[in-house]
Scaffold this motif. Sequence first.
Motif, mmCIF file in Angstrom:
data_model
loop_
_atom_site.group_PDB
_atom_site.id
_atom_site.type_symbol
_atom_site.label_atom_id
_atom_site.label_comp_id
_atom_site.label_asym_id
_atom_site.label_seq_id
_atom_site.Cartn_x
_atom_site.Cartn_y
_atom_site.Cartn_z
ATOM 1 N N SER A 123 -10.110 -2.079 -3.292
ATOM 2 C CA SER A 123 -9.427 -1.475 -2.163
ATOM 3 C C SER A 123 -8.229 -0.627 -2.631
ATOM 4 C CB SER A 123 -8.957 -2.574 -1.198
ATOM 5 O OG SER A 123 -8.247 -1.990 -0.146
ATOM 6 N N CYS A 124 -7.485 -1.131 -3.592
ATOM 7 C CA CYS A 124 -6.316 -0.389 -4.110
ATOM 8 C C CYS A 124 -6.778 0.877 -4.830
ATOM 9 C CB CYS A 124 -5.515 -1.261 -5.069
ATOM 10 S SG CYS A 124 -4.684 -2.618 -4.242
ATOM 11 N N ARG A 125 -7.829 0.737 -5.599
ATOM 12 C CA ARG A 125 -8.368 1.879 -6.357
ATOM 13 C C ARG A 125 -8.773 3.004 -5.381
ATOM 14 N NH1 ARG A 125 -7.701 4.351 -10.114
ATOM 15 N NH2 ARG A 125 -8.328 6.053 -8.820
ATOM 16 N N ARG A 185 1.836 7.452 -7.408
ATOM 17 C CA ARG A 185 0.515 7.365 -8.047
ATOM 18 C C ARG A 185 0.191 5.986 -8.609
ATOM 19 N NH1 ARG A 185 0.003 10.318 -12.779
ATOM 20 N NH2 ARG A 185 -2.228 10.207 -12.530
ATOM 21 N N ASP A 186 1.193 5.232 -8.997
ATOM 22 C CA ASP A 186 0.932 3.994 -9.739
ATOM 23 C C ASP A 186 1.125 2.757 -8.872
ATOM 24 O OD1 ASP A 186 0.449 5.570 -11.889
ATOM 25 O OD2 ASP A 186 2.286 5.054 -12.977
ATOM 26 N N VAL A 187 0.082 1.958 -8.776
ATOM 27 C CA VAL A 187 0.158 0.697 -8.030
ATOM 28 C C VAL A 187 0.288 -0.444 -9.039
ATOM 29 C CG1 VAL A 187 -1.028 -0.841 -6.418
ATOM 30 C CG2 VAL A 187 -1.338 1.641 -6.235
ATOM 31 N N PRO A 210 -8.177 9.457 -6.461
ATOM 32 C CA PRO A 210 -8.600 9.814 -7.819
ATOM 33 C C PRO A 210 -7.438 10.111 -8.771
ATOM 34 C CG PRO A 210 -9.210 11.517 -6.211
ATOM 35 C CD PRO A 210 -8.715 10.357 -5.433
ATOM 36 N N ASP A 211 -6.300 10.540 -8.222
ATOM 37 C CA ASP A 211 -5.167 10.838 -9.112
ATOM 38 C C ASP A 211 -4.271 9.623 -9.353
ATOM 39 O OD1 ASP A 211 -5.991 13.437 -9.184
ATOM 40 O OD2 ASP A 211 -4.753 14.020 -7.448
ATOM 41 N N GLY A 212 -4.579 8.524 -8.666
ATOM 42 C CA GLY A 212 -3.709 7.349 -8.761
ATOM 43 C C GLY A 212 -4.185 6.365 -9.816
ATOM 44 N N ARG A 213 -3.336 5.394 -10.095
ATOM 45 C CA ARG A 213 -3.678 4.388 -11.088
ATOM 46 C C ARG A 213 -3.300 3.000 -10.572
ATOM 47 N NH1 ARG A 213 -0.925 6.291 -16.608
ATOM 48 N NH2 ARG A 213 0.939 6.068 -15.315
ATOM 49 N N VAL A 214 -4.146 2.022 -10.879
ATOM 50 C CA VAL A 214 -3.867 0.633 -10.507
ATOM 51 C C VAL A 214 -3.682 -0.157 -11.800
ATOM 52 C CG1 VAL A 214 -4.752 -1.429 -9.323
ATOM 53 C CG2 VAL A 214 -5.290 0.867 -8.431
ATOM 54 N N PHE A 215 -2.650 -0.999 -11.840
ATOM 55 C CA PHE A 215 -2.385 -1.825 -13.024
ATOM 56 C C PHE A 215 -2.455 -3.293 -12.609
ATOM 57 C CE2 PHE A 215 -0.413 2.224 -13.651
ATOM 58 C CZ PHE A 215 -0.595 2.512 -14.995
ATOM 59 N N PHE A 216 -3.180 -4.078 -13.375
ATOM 60 C CA PHE A 216 -3.346 -5.492 -13.004
ATOM 61 C C PHE A 216 -3.344 -6.338 -14.280
ATOM 62 C CE2 PHE A 216 -5.864 -9.256 -11.849
ATOM 63 C CZ PHE A 216 -5.280 -9.603 -10.630
ATOM 64 N N GLY A 217 -2.524 -7.381 -14.279
ATOM 65 C CA GLY A 217 -2.465 -8.258 -15.459
ATOM 66 C C GLY A 217 -1.596 -7.683 -16.560
ATOM 67 N N SER A 218 -0.902 -6.594 -16.244
ATOM 68 C CA SER A 218 0.046 -6.027 -17.200
ATOM 69 C C SER A 218 1.410 -6.009 -16.509
ATOM 70 C CB SER A 218 -0.387 -4.617 -17.610
ATOM 71 O OG SER A 218 -0.436 -3.761 -16.493
ATOM 72 N N PHE A 219 2.396 -5.412 -17.143
ATOM 73 C CA PHE A 219 3.750 -5.416 -16.583
ATOM 74 C C PHE A 219 3.765 -5.039 -15.098
ATOM 75 C CE2 PHE A 219 7.717 -3.319 -15.508
ATOM 76 C CZ PHE A 219 8.616 -4.290 -15.892
ATOM 77 N N VAL A 272 -0.560 0.574 -0.063
ATOM 78 C CA VAL A 272 -1.088 1.573 -1.004
ATOM 79 C C VAL A 272 -1.268 2.919 -0.285
ATOM 80 C CG1 VAL A 272 -3.073 2.167 -2.466
ATOM 81 C CG2 VAL A 272 -2.170 -0.173 -2.464
ATOM 82 N N ASP A 273 -1.740 2.863 0.944
ATOM 83 C CA ASP A 273 -1.917 4.107 1.714
ATOM 84 C C ASP A 273 -0.577 4.809 1.924
ATOM 85 O OD1 ASP A 273 -4.612 3.611 1.827
ATOM 86 O OD2 ASP A 273 -4.598 2.844 3.891
ATOM 87 N N ARG A 274 0.459 4.029 2.206
ATOM 88 C CA ARG A 274 1.787 4.626 2.409
ATOM 89 C C ARG A 274 2.295 5.242 1.092
ATOM 90 N NH1 ARG A 274 -0.063 2.856 6.307
ATOM 91 N NH2 ARG A 274 -0.889 4.937 6.213
ATOM 92 N N MET A 275 2.019 4.560 -0.009
ATOM 93 C CA MET A 275 2.449 5.089 -1.314
ATOM 94 C C MET A 275 1.781 6.431 -1.585
ATOM 95 S SD MET A 275 2.353 1.661 -3.670
ATOM 96 C CE MET A 275 2.768 2.536 -5.185
#
Length: 443
Positions: free
Chosen positions: A250-252, A220-222, A257-266, A211-214
């Motif tokens: 940790s991912c959040r 922005r989207d994990v 603040p400008d990034g987004r984490v998606f879990f349990g979705s596509f 995530v840090d490298r991203m």
Amino acid sequence: MGGLDLVLVLRYRKAVTYGFHVLLGALEEHKTTTRFDVRFGDTPESTAQHIETALAEGARVLVLWSFYSPDAAGLAQELAEIRKLADGPGVRHVAGGVHATAEPVQTLDAGWDVAAVGEGETILLRLVDAAGAYAQVPGLVYRDETGAVVRTGRPQRRPLDDFRGFSLRWDRFNALEITRGCVYACRFCQTPFMFSAKFRHRGIANVRWHVDRMRERGLRDVRFITPTALSYGSQTEEPNLAAVEELLASCREGIGPDGRVFFGSFPSEIRPEHVSRAALRLVRRYCANTNIIVGAQSGSDGVLDAAKRGHGVEEVRRAVRLGVAEGFGINVDMIFGMPGEDRRDVDASLRLARELAELGARIHAHTFMPLPGTPWRDAPPGDVDPATIREVDRLSQRGALYGHWQKQRDHAARLAAAAQAYPRPGRSRTILPTVPVTDAGGR
Ligand code: SF4
């Protein structure tokens, strides 16, 4: 570029980029004396062009392919076209992925020189070390000069943390694989066969490194790849919400603040019995997705039992109600045409689909396909009558999906015919221990 021992040409198709990216992630950290280069064949023509260039450079050429079972027949035609455009004694076409793992002899007979059976990372690194001389590299199946099938045994299976989940050097990113393998044994699914019937999780520190490298690269989207999202950190059928929270927090924090984490979705989903208020609140607290994907598969308890899904219809209802109550949009995956499904089962599935749609869920329906490597490989292809298709199309709120149904039905019929043509995996001369079919991992 001159002086190369080996050129790897990836037949780089949109549908399978992720599989290649993890291979590149492993490759970029690998220390080897082989002088090699990687080239991306985005089309059959550019693949042929890369082969020609590499041959002119005097390098040995491995063309790497990865595909799912439904695509195998179409790609075999493409392979033949590429061979017509560019070929030579130093060129070998190597097929990896779930189809090559499950049906290596079919893969050879379809025209590939070598089938990679098992997890791709270790196989590829050994192939590079051997400068493409594959005879002794574990995890391969090929024919020797007499035409006999040779299997080189089982490749090493290593922890996920050993390899990067995407490639910095080649700048290729994707959803991060956080779990490989699955403890469930759904009879239609290739995952437990492909990657073993155990969970292997990527450690939180390792996920955070990615995530840090991203973030450094401005991504922005994990998103995550996992067979069952709420199994993260668990070795059993019970979710481990503490591990899930640690992962998401940790991912959040890492993506900022400008990034987004998606879990349990596509591109992953949640098993219905894992859906709980506590789990949904974790998703809401740390993640950007306002919808989740729940695997229901059927509205008939009999069909769910036969498929060894490990949950019933009631869990699906409960999951959807809870999800809706917590403010999530719910996508429900269903499969029609599973083995043994009769009219009453279909009606039960349609009733459930209607009921869930009324609650606000969206139904994603598929036709059953007898996939290689699964216990239902030899089952008849799924068939769904037009009235059912019309009704599910209406519920899916996506307009007519006849093309989609028809395509899956065609794939299913082709796979069933192939299973009949190859009644048992080919027996062959073995130079190292044979890969047990149930224990063959791979990519
Ligand atoms: S369908 Fe999902 S839960 Fe079932 S075996 Fe496959 S990956 Fe595991």
